[in-house]
Structure formats: structure tokens, C-alpha cells
Design a protein around this motif. Structure first.
Motif, PDB file in Angstrom:
ATOM      1  N   UNK A 135       0.803  -1.219   0.000  1.00  0.00           N
ATOM      2  CA  UNK A 135       0.000   0.000   0.000  1.00  0.00           C
ATOM      3  C   UNK A 135       0.837   1.272   0.000  1.00  0.00           C
ATOM      4  N   UNK A 136       2.067   1.192   0.473  1.00  0.00           N
ATOM      5  CA  UNK A 136       2.948   2.362   0.532  1.00  0.00           C
ATOM      6  C   UNK A 136       4.387   1.867   0.567  1.00  0.00           C
ATOM      7  N   UNK A 137       5.322   2.689   0.076  1.00  0.00           N
ATOM      8  CA  UNK A 137       6.725   2.273   0.088  1.00  0.00           C
ATOM      9  C   UNK A 137       7.303   2.266   1.501  1.00  0.00           C
ATOM     10  N   UNK A 138       8.341   1.457   1.686  1.00  0.00           N
ATOM     11  CA  UNK A 138       9.086   1.422   2.935  1.00  0.00           C
ATOM     12  C   UNK A 138      10.506   1.894   2.641  1.00  0.00           C
ATOM     13  N   UNK A 139      11.014   2.770   3.511  1.00  0.00           N
ATOM     14  CA  UNK A 139      12.343   3.354   3.331  1.00  0.00           C
ATOM     15  C   UNK A 139      13.254   2.943   4.487  1.00  0.00           C
ATOM     16  N   UNK A 140      14.564   3.065   4.268  1.00  0.00           N
ATOM     17  CA  UNK A 140      15.515   2.824   5.351  1.00  0.00           C
ATOM     18  C   UNK A 140      15.150   3.722   6.537  1.00  0.00           C
ATOM     19  N   UNK A 141      15.140   3.147   7.723  1.00  0.00           N
ATOM     20  CA  UNK A 141      14.820   3.909   8.926  1.00  0.00           C
ATOM     21  C   UNK A 141      13.362   3.840   9.333  1.00  0.00           C
ATOM     22  N   UNK A 142      12.492   3.315   8.472  1.00  0.00           N
ATOM     23  CA  UNK A 142      11.094   3.141   8.864  1.00  0.00           C
ATOM     24  C   UNK A 142      10.986   2.019   9.899  1.00  0.00           C
ATOM     25  N   UNK A 143      10.039   2.177  10.813  1.00  0.00           N
ATOM     26  CA  UNK A 143       9.772   1.135  11.805  1.00  0.00           C
ATOM     27  C   UNK A 143       8.451   0.476  11.466  1.00  0.00           C
ATOM     28  N   UNK A 144       8.482  -0.846  11.374  1.00  0.00           N
ATOM     29  CA  UNK A 144       7.310  -1.615  10.959  1.00  0.00           C
ATOM     30  C   UNK A 144       6.658  -2.268  12.175  1.00  0.00           C
ATOM     31  N   UNK A 145       5.331  -2.171  12.237  1.00  0.00           N
ATOM     32  CA  UNK A 145       4.508  -2.833  13.243  1.00  0.00           C
ATOM     33  C   UNK A 145       3.515  -3.725  12.503  1.00  0.00           C
ATOM     34  N   UNK A 146       3.119  -4.846  13.112  1.00  0.00           N
ATOM     35  CA  UNK A 146       2.230  -5.768  12.416  1.00  0.00           C
ATOM     36  C   UNK A 146       1.130  -6.277  13.342  1.00  0.00           C
ATOM     37  N   UNK A 147      -0.017  -6.564  12.742  1.00  0.00           N
ATOM     38  CA  UNK A 147      -1.132  -7.169  13.468  1.00  0.00           C
ATOM     39  C   UNK A 147      -1.841  -8.159  12.553  1.00  0.00           C
ATOM     40  N   UNK A 148      -2.499  -9.145  13.162  1.00  0.00           N
ATOM     41  CA  UNK A 148      -3.231 -10.158  12.402  1.00  0.00           C
ATOM     42  C   UNK A 148      -4.655 -10.255  12.907  1.00  0.00           C
ATOM     43  N   UNK A 149      -5.590 -10.377  11.972  1.00  0.00           N
ATOM     44  CA  UNK A 149      -7.002 -10.581  12.308  1.00  0.00           C
ATOM     45  C   UNK A 149      -7.440 -11.942  11.793  1.00  0.00           C
ATOM     46  N   UNK A 150      -8.063 -12.733  12.666  1.00  0.00           N
ATOM     47  CA  UNK A 150      -8.550 -14.058  12.264  1.00  0.00           C
ATOM     48  C   UNK A 150      -9.806 -13.875  11.427  1.00  0.00           C
ATOM     49  N   UNK A 151      -9.758 -14.347  10.178  1.00  0.00           N
ATOM     50  CA  UNK A 151     -10.909 -14.184   9.281  1.00  0.00           C
ATOM     51  C   UNK A 151     -11.628 -15.500   9.004  1.00  0.00           C
ATOM     52  N   UNK A 152     -10.974 -16.631   9.304  1.00  0.00           N
ATOM     53  CA  UNK A 152     -11.632 -17.920   9.066  1.00  0.00           C
ATOM     54  C   UNK A 152     -10.865 -19.012   9.812  1.00  0.00           C
ATOM     55  N   UNK A 153     -11.582 -20.051  10.213  1.00  0.00           N
ATOM     56  CA  UNK A 153     -10.953 -21.257  10.763  1.00  0.00           C
ATOM     57  C   UNK A 153     -11.854 -22.444  10.464  1.00  0.00           C
ATOM     58  N   UNK A 154     -11.227 -23.582  10.238  1.00  0.00           N
ATOM     59  CA  UNK A 154     -12.006 -24.782   9.947  1.00  0.00           C
ATOM     60  C   UNK A 154     -11.180 -26.024  10.264  1.00  0.00           C
ATOM     61  N   UNK A 155     -11.871 -27.111  10.488  1.00  0.00           N
ATOM     62  CA  UNK A 155     -11.198 -28.383  10.689  1.00  0.00           C
ATOM     63  C   UNK A 155     -10.545 -28.835   9.387  1.00  0.00           C
ATOM     64  N   UNK A 156      -9.425 -29.516   9.494  1.00  0.00           N
ATOM     65  CA  UNK A 156      -8.814 -30.124   8.313  1.00  0.00           C
ATOM     66  C   UNK A 156      -9.591 -31.373   7.931  1.00  0.00           C
ATOM     67  N   UNK A 157      -9.813 -31.560   6.646  1.00  0.00           N
ATOM     68  CA  UNK A 157     -10.539 -32.742   6.176  1.00  0.00           C
ATOM     69  C   UNK A 157      -9.638 -33.964   6.062  1.00  0.00           C
ATOM     70  N   UNK A 158      -8.325 -33.748   6.022  1.00  0.00           N
ATOM     71  CA  UNK A 158      -7.402 -34.863   5.795  1.00  0.00           C
ATOM     72  C   UNK A 158      -6.489 -35.157   6.982  1.00  0.00           C
ATOM     73  N   UNK A 159      -6.444 -34.253   7.958  1.00  0.00           N
ATOM     74  CA  UNK A 159      -5.533 -34.431   9.088  1.00  0.00           C
ATOM     75  C   UNK A 159      -6.263 -34.109  10.395  1.00  0.00           C
TER      76      UNK A 159
END
Length: 200
Positions: free
Chosen positions: A119-143
């Protein structure tokens, strides 16, 4: 004034002292298992990470990315950005790595990375933060021992600008199959380091 018997207090202090001197194995963070994920949960991953010139140059060289925007300052200075850009695949790797502690510490495999957007460029000296949102979960059909979890991973710079988003889908162990313990936490093999019998 009524005198009190100090023997009970002394016994209590001794008990506290004994507890303070005892040694025990204590479980730390063991990561999330399939059962721990709920759709709609958002995990803000710990720590930000400042991107250095060394990060960018090393990653660009290791991955053989020959675009001069990442390693040729004179060339980059004449572009619309006026300086070198951080390799976009490094930003992906960094954000995914930051999310592992919350999302895939107990994964057995990553099934896919989808809908990747810079969405935007990253330059030397930028500090990156991250987050995750759970959008789906399901049982495995094979395991039977894993479930499948999909999260949207979002990375921001220090100005709260969204720089990256993507969906990632790992297979995550179910707790009953992992059987985590203080003596054998994730990533350790049985019998290494301090064991319960060492504390007797």
C-alpha cells in the motif's frame, strides 16, 4: 492491649521463605493452538522493527533482486521516490515473521499467502509494526491433528500508514496433539535442559 502469639506469624514467614527458595519449571508463552483462535480476534504482535540499510542490501543480494531501486542510490535518487526503496519481499518476510509468535508458532505448514498488497513504500529507517485478524478457521478434512486458520496480516509504519496487507493460511496443531509442557515447550526435544527430576 492483648498480646498475640508470634509463633503462627513465624510459621507463616517460614512457609513464604521456603516457597521463595523453591525451584520449579514454569511454562512460558507456548503459542496459540487451533482451539485458541476465534474469528474476529485481532493480535497486535509484540515489538516494532526498524528497517536498516543493511537489512535491505543483504536481503536484496541474498534473493538476487536486480532492480536498482534497492541497491543503486544514484539511480534511485532520480526516481519519484528520491531514494532507495526497501525490497517489498523483505517487508513481507518481516511482517510474516513478526506474526509467527501469535499465529503460527505451532503451525505444521503454511498453505498459502494470498491477496498480497503493497500500500505504501518502505524506506531505510522506517519502523514496521504488524497485526493479524482471524478471518476464518475450519477443521482439516485430511488431518485430525490440525485445523486450518486464515488471518489477514497488516503492517504499518511509524506514521500509522498501512504499508502491507496479505492473507496467510497455516495448518495449526490442536492442543491435545501437541501436549505442551514446561519441560518440553514448543521447539524443544524431550530430555534437553532442566527436567522435573532435576528439581527433587
Amino acid at each position: 492491649m492483648v498480646d498475640t502469639d508470634s509463633s503462627d506469624a513465624d510459621d507463616e514467614d517460614a512457609s513464604v521463605q521456603d516457597d521463595a527458595n523453591s525451584r520449579q519449571l514454569v511454562s512460558g508463552w507456548q503459542g496459540r493452538y487451533y482451539e485458541d483462535f476465534d474469528v474476529g480476534d485481532i493480535y497486535k504482535h509484540p515489538y516494532g522493527r526498524t528497517v536498516t540499510e543493511t537489512d535491505n542490501v543483504w536481503f536484496t543480494n541474498v534473493s538476487m533482486n536486480l532492480n536498482p531501486m534497492h541497491f543503486n542510490e544514484a539511480y534511485a535518487a532520480e526516481t519519484e521516490f528520491g531514494e532507495r526503496l526497501v525490497d517489498g519481499t523483505y517487508v513481507i518476510a518481516l511482517a510474516v515473521g513478526m506474526s509467527v509468535i501469535d499465529v503460527s508458532q505451532n503451525a505444521t505448514a503454511n498453505l498459502g499467502y494470498d491477496d498480497i498488497r503493497h500500500h505504501a513504500p518502505v524506506f531505510h529507517g522506517d519502523t514496521i509494526f504488524a497485526e493479524s485478524e482471524v478471518v476464518d478457521k475450519r477443521e482439516s478434512e485430511s488431518r485430525d491433528h490440525v485445523g486450518i486458520v486464515t488471518t489477514e496480516l497488516r503492517a504499518y509504519n511509524q506514521h500509522d500508514e498501512l504499508v502491507l496487507s496479505l492473507e496467510r493460511t497455516p495448518m495449526v496443531l490442536k492442543r491435545e496433539h501437541a501436549q505442551p509442557s514446561a519441560a518440553t515447550p514448543p521447539g524443544w526435544i524431550e530430555g534437553v535442559g532442566t527436567q522435573p527430576e532435576d528439581l527433587d
